[in-house]
Write a protein that holds these residues in place. Structure first.
Motif, short mmCIF file in Angstrom:
data_model
loop_
_atom_site.label_atom_id
_atom_site.label_comp_id
_atom_site.label_asym_id
_atom_site.label_seq_id
_atom_site.Cartn_x
_atom_site.Cartn_y
_atom_site.Cartn_z
N LEU A 12 0.83 -1.20 0.00
CA LEU A 12 0.00 0.00 0.00
C LEU A 12 0.86 1.25 0.00
O LEU A 12 0.58 2.21 -0.71
CB LEU A 12 -0.93 0.02 1.21
CG LEU A 12 -2.12 -0.91 1.19
CD1 LEU A 12 -2.81 -0.90 2.55
CD2 LEU A 12 -3.08 -0.53 0.10
N ALA A 17 -0.75 4.54 -1.91
CA ALA A 17 -2.13 4.51 -1.47
C ALA A 17 -2.35 5.24 -0.15
O ALA A 17 -3.46 5.26 0.34
CB ALA A 17 -2.59 3.06 -1.32
N LEU A 18 -1.33 5.86 0.41
CA LEU A 18 -1.48 6.48 1.71
C LEU A 18 -1.25 7.99 1.73
O LEU A 18 -0.92 8.54 2.75
CB LEU A 18 -0.49 5.83 2.70
CG LEU A 18 -0.63 4.35 2.90
CD1 LEU A 18 0.45 3.84 3.84
CD2 LEU A 18 -1.99 3.99 3.43
N ALA A 64 -4.05 2.42 7.91
CA ALA A 64 -3.65 2.64 6.52
C ALA A 64 -4.87 2.71 5.61
O ALA A 64 -4.93 3.54 4.70
CB ALA A 64 -2.70 1.53 6.07
N SER A 65 -5.88 1.87 5.87
CA SER A 65 -7.11 1.91 5.08
C SER A 65 -7.83 3.24 5.27
O SER A 65 -8.39 3.80 4.32
CB SER A 65 -8.03 0.76 5.47
OG SER A 65 -7.47 -0.46 5.08
N ASP A 68 -6.08 5.80 3.27
CA ASP A 68 -6.39 5.58 1.86
C ASP A 68 -7.76 6.15 1.52
O ASP A 68 -7.94 6.83 0.51
CB ASP A 68 -6.32 4.09 1.55
CG ASP A 68 -6.46 3.79 0.08
OD1 ASP A 68 -5.99 4.60 -0.75
OD2 ASP A 68 -7.03 2.73 -0.25
N GLN A 71 -7.74 9.86 1.39
CA GLN A 71 -7.14 10.37 0.16
C GLN A 71 -8.21 10.57 -0.90
O GLN A 71 -8.25 11.60 -1.56
CB GLN A 71 -6.08 9.40 -0.36
CG GLN A 71 -5.56 9.79 -1.73
CD GLN A 71 -4.70 8.74 -2.36
OE1 GLN A 71 -4.62 7.62 -1.88
NE2 GLN A 71 -4.05 9.07 -3.45
N GLN A 86 -0.87 16.14 1.60
CA GLN A 86 -0.48 14.85 1.04
C GLN A 86 0.86 14.41 1.63
O GLN A 86 1.02 13.26 2.04
CB GLN A 86 -0.38 14.95 -0.47
CG GLN A 86 -0.09 13.64 -1.16
CD GLN A 86 -0.10 13.77 -2.67
OE1 GLN A 86 0.08 14.85 -3.22
NE2 GLN A 86 -0.32 12.66 -3.34
N GLY A 93 1.55 7.83 7.50
CA GLY A 93 1.42 6.44 7.08
C GLY A 93 2.75 5.73 7.07
O GLY A 93 2.87 4.59 7.54
#
Length: 146
Positions: A12, A17-18, A64-65, A68, A71, A86, A93
């Motif tokens: 990820l 993705a983070l 982490a999800s 994501d 984001q 960002q 993350g």
């Protein structure tokens, strides 16, 4: 199980993705357990540490999800601060994943010590579990959060 979770989290991170999040993700999970000294730990102590590590790994994966998902929803809303946010969220993350990797590494070394010595019955925490080698959580709060 632990290795798969760590690899998934690393994927990820590498896939980007983070990048961003929002305050609803809360602070990064922290390990709430000590890893026993494998050279002196009992089998039950090592098993409990494995269970604790699995739970911690799941907490990091959920964090982490959350990052994501944030984001996807925070990109347009961030406006001109999008790039700064960002970067900040990517740092959060990355720090959570690095901390997890450090804890997994410590546990792996203690499993090796346990296997080499057969363990024991008078384990204290492993040096790698208490020596401050894990990253500090001082900067692990989300921008705009507590």
């Amino acid at each position: 199980m632990i290795r798969a979770s760590t690899i998934a989290a690393a994927i990820l991170l590498c896939a980007g993705a983070l990048p961003v999040a929002h305050a609803d993700c809360g602070p990064a999970p922290q390990p709430a357990f000590a890893i026993p000294d494998g050279a002196h730990a009992s089998k039950d102590e090592m098993s409990a540490a494995k269970d604790n590590l699995s739970e911690y790994s799941e907490q990091v994966a959920a964090y982490a999800s959350c990052l994501d998902a944030a984001q996807a929803s925070a990109g347009p809303a961030a406006g001109g601060d999008a790039r700064r946010l960002q970067s900040e969220y990517l740092d959060l993350g990355s720090a959570a994943l690095a901390r997890l990797a450090s804890v997994v590494n410590c546990f792996t070394r203690q499993v090796q010590a346990f296997k080499a010595t057969g363990g024991g019955s008078d384990a204290g925490p492993a040096e790698c579990s208490t020596d401050g080698s894990r990253l500090s959580a001082a900067h692990d709060t989300l921008p705009g959060g507590p």
